[in-house]
Design a protein around this motif. Structure first.
Motif, short mmCIF file in Angstrom:
data_model
loop_
_atom_site.label_atom_id
_atom_site.label_comp_id
_atom_site.label_asym_id
_atom_site.label_seq_id
_atom_site.Cartn_x
_atom_site.Cartn_y
_atom_site.Cartn_z
N ALA A 1 0.84 -1.20 0.00
CA ALA A 1 0.00 0.00 0.00
C ALA A 1 0.87 1.24 0.00
O ALA A 1 0.59 2.22 -0.71
N ALA A 2 1.97 1.20 0.76
CA ALA A 2 2.87 2.35 0.81
C ALA A 2 3.55 2.55 -0.53
O ALA A 2 3.77 3.68 -0.97
N ALA A 3 3.87 1.44 -1.21
CA ALA A 3 4.49 1.55 -2.53
C ALA A 3 3.54 2.21 -3.51
O ALA A 3 3.93 3.08 -4.28
N ILE A 4 2.25 1.82 -3.45
CA ILE A 4 1.26 2.43 -4.32
C ILE A 4 1.06 3.89 -3.93
O ILE A 4 0.82 4.74 -4.77
N ASP A 5 1.21 4.17 -2.63
CA ASP A 5 1.06 5.54 -2.15
C ASP A 5 2.28 6.41 -2.48
O ASP A 5 2.40 7.53 -1.99
N GLY A 6 3.18 5.86 -3.26
CA GLY A 6 4.28 6.69 -3.77
C GLY A 6 5.49 6.82 -2.87
O GLY A 6 6.29 7.73 -3.04
N ALA A 7 5.65 5.92 -1.90
CA ALA A 7 6.83 5.97 -1.05
C ALA A 7 7.91 5.04 -1.61
O ALA A 7 7.64 3.88 -1.87
N LYS B 1 11.97 5.45 2.07
CA LYS B 1 10.88 6.13 2.78
C LYS B 1 9.94 5.11 3.42
O LYS B 1 9.47 5.29 4.54
N ARG B 2 9.66 4.02 2.68
CA ARG B 2 8.80 2.97 3.24
C ARG B 2 9.39 2.42 4.51
O ARG B 2 8.70 2.19 5.50
N THR C 1 9.13 5.23 7.34
CA THR C 1 7.80 5.71 7.76
C THR C 1 6.83 4.58 8.09
O THR C 1 5.88 4.80 8.81
N ILE C 2 7.07 3.39 7.56
CA ILE C 2 6.12 2.30 7.82
C ILE C 2 6.79 1.18 8.64
O ILE C 2 6.36 0.86 9.75
#
Lengths: 293, 355
Positions: free
Chosen positions: A189-195, A199-200, A203-204
């Motif tokens: 989901a974070a990858a799709i959210d552009g991270a 950054k992933r 932040t995750i």
């Protein structure tokens, strides 16, 4: 809660007895001895014993050697904990990406944990011994004035690295488990959210493994405080000039080498207080551990 | 706003397993396309290839005319709703919604505006400062959709988003997703194994089986003219009754055989038949089947009576309005209109049309 029904009234106590006995003999008895001895003064031959109250404690706490040992311990523990955790996290994230031979790779990573502390110490001692160590030779070839037998900071570096090296495997295991417990879809989901991947991670992934990291920080600090006696004894024996004399090592030196049993016992009582405090903190946080669901 | 075009898309895993075997499909701009199929049919793999979470072994995927095969998920201008919602548990709802926009360096006022709007549409305004862990399943589902909406993407991808909800909530959320999609007119690709969800949501329904498209079309077109035995039994609940023409009990139906010598199987839906009870007459365009009742399922508004055809034939289910008092073992007659039968080639499973 319903009571488990034991037909025999004595059986439950018998079943508990071995554990209770072990705890009594190996923990409560020595601990109470330490408490008792810490208020006594004894001559080196054990012929005369006298009650001195808290004077052992006041002597320790006003002794500059003890305070510098406390400082040494703090530096040693914090550096060891950090040096044991950072590479473990790096290796654990790398292990996630291994496609083939994942099990083999993980098994290899766990081996150092099975090495006894003293052996681990010797290993590093041999590698970095100024007269015969391969790595010491290489360091000198590159112009580094390497001599941990004379230079306190280098000796500290060596014991920190040796102590941390052994602990990396343990931390690695916990980090791998923590990383595996993060649902893959979160990262997706974070990858799709552009991270991007960095950054992933920050932040995750990193916030989600924070409870594990905190747990490991406490465990590693406790390890560095108390379980590194073998390594320090093998590598530096507290030297040079007390540069690597941690509190635990000082308990041994003062008690068994200098034969100040009362002072040594008082030191171990202080250590006991520290470990109890650390454990309490750990339990408090592990219980409060945020439940992400 | 964009059409999604798949052409000859394949997925072959490292072990040589072919999960998707050449799928070509065009989802027009603004359409709601539902991929439905049993587990392991490749529907999720297909969706994940469109999302960019799975590499594409062959063929091309276009979103808005642009080939996206080698683009990162973030560059495909899509948003995805996951089965387990995949909300970031350590962030508040607001932070969850903002995350994708912040990563794209959207201006602050714009982020605030979009979050506000999504919260209004989904009625999650009062939860913005809570964490996902403090929300119920339905609320989490809304937040997950909110995270997709705020991005204002070219397409929404849904991966079985309702399967973690209880039955009642699933029905409400289903209607809500439909309403939302109509309102936003964003091209959507939705994966589910639930044929009821597929029927009610889709503009375009795609039935997948073993990595291939069995049939694609509007839900009613598929329901009324299933292209194969697989589709006939997969879409519709209870499933369509099948009678192999060379099997036991099929003799009264022999006249229904289509042209050609191939072995044939007839199919009829339970709701197209009726029981002949209380002296109901048979119409001229009906055929009568003798059933020995083996079970009765009472749903409430209707009942399904299951019986064996001519004692030894296949089981046939018949829909009966209201409460059926029939007992197992009873003999009944069922009337089936001739026009309601479907014919299939028993070997290939394909539909046979009468000239």
């Amino acid at each position: 809660m319903p009571k488990a029904a034991f037909p025999n009234k004595i059986l439950p106590y018998l079943l508990l007895a071995p554990q209770v006995l072990v705890t009594l003999v190996f923990f409560y008895w020595p601990a109470s001895q330490a408490l008792y001895q810490s208020v006594l003064k004894e001559d080196a031959f054990g012929l005369k014993t006298e009650f001195v109250g808290l004077s052992n404690f006041s002597a320790i706490l006003s002794n500059p050697n003890y305070l510098s040992s406390l400082q040494t311990t703090l530096i040693f523990s914090v550096s060891t904990a950090l040096l044991a955790m950072a590479p473990a996290l790096l290796l654990a994230t790398a292990a996630e990406k291994v496609v083939r031979g994942k099990g083999f790779y993980r098994t290899l990573m766990i081996w150092p944990y099975a090495v006894a502390p003293a052996v681990a110490g010797l290993l590093w001692l041999f590698m970095f011994n100024p007269t015969m160590g391969t790595f010491a030779y290489m360091l000198r070839a590159y112009g580094v004035a390497w001599d941990p037998l004379l230079k306190g900071d280098q000796a500290m570096l060596l014991v920190v690295v040796a102590a941390a090296w052994k602990q990396i495997s343990y931390n690695f295991l916990f980090f791998v488990a923590a990383l595996q417990s993060i649902p893959r879809s979160l990262v997706e989901a974070a990858a799709i959210d552009g991270a991007g991947s960095t950054k992933r991670f920050w932040t995750i992934v990193f916030p989600l493994i924070a409870p594990t990291s905190f747990f490991l920080l406490v465990v590693n600090t406790v390890y560095a405080f108390f379980d590194t006696f073998g390594i320090i004894d093998a590598v530096t024996a507290g030297g040079p000039a007390r540069a690597t004399e941690t509190l635990v090592y000082k308990v041994y030196i003062d008690g068994f080498v200098n034969l100040d049993l009362g002072g040594s016992a008082a030191q171990s009582v202080i250590l006991m207080a520290i470990v109890i405090a650390l454990t309490a903190i750990q339990f408090r946080y592990v219980e409060r551990k945020v439940h992400y669901a | 706003m964009a059409a999604i075009e798949l052409s000859e898309v394949r997925k072959v895993y490292a072990g040589g397993v072919e999960a998707v075997k050449g799928v070509s499909l065009t989802i027009p701009d603004g359409a709601f396309c539902v991929l439905v199929g049993p587990s392991g049919c490749g529907k999720s793999t297909l969706l994940r290839m469109v999302a960019g979470l799975e590499s594409i072994s062959g063929g091309t995927v276009r979103i808005g005319g642009r080939v996206v095969n080698d683009l990162e998920p973030a560059s495909r201008d899509i948003a995805m709703v996951f089965q387990n919602y995949a909300l970031y548990p350590h962030m508040t709802v607001r932070q969850n919604l903002e995350y994708g926009l912040k990563n794209r360096r959207t201006p602050k006022e714009e982020i605030a505006r979009r979050v506000e709007e999504a919260a209004r549409i989904l009625e999650i305004g009062q939860y913005l400062d809570r964490r996902p862990g403090q929300l119920s399943g339905g609320q989490r589902q809304r937040v997950a959709m909110g995270r997709a909406i705020v991005r204002e993407p070219a397409a929404f991808l849904f991966d079985e988003p309702l399967s973690n909800l209880d039955a009642k909530l699933r029905v409400t959320m289903r209607a809500e997703i439909r309403r939302l999609q109509r309102r936003l007119k964003t091209t959507s690709l939705y994966v589910t194994h639930d044929q009821l969800e597929a029927m009610t949501l889709a503009d375009q329904l795609v039935v997948l089986n073993a990595g291939r498209i069995e049939q694609a079309g509007s839900p009613m077109a598929i329901y009324e003219k299933p292209a194969s035995l697989f589709v006939a039994t997969f879409i519709g609940s209870p499933a369509m009754n099948l009678v192999p023409l060379d099997g036991p009990g099929a003799s009264p139906l022999a006249t229904l055989a289509g042209p050609g010598k191939a072995k044939q199987t007839l199919g009829i839906r339970p709701e197209h038949m009726r029981l002949l009870e209380g002296g109901a007459g048979v119409r001229a365009d009906e055929i009568v089947l003798d059933l020995s009742v083996s079970g009765v399922e009472v749903v409430g508004a209707e009942s399904y009576v299951t019986g064996r055809l001519a004692n030894s034939g296949p089981e046939i289910a018949v829909r009966v309005p209201g409460y059926s008092h029939l007992e197992p073992g009873a003999s009944v007659k069922a009337a089936a209109p001739l026009g309601a039968f479907h014919r299939f080639d028993a070997e290939s499973g394909r539909r046979l049309e009468l000239a």
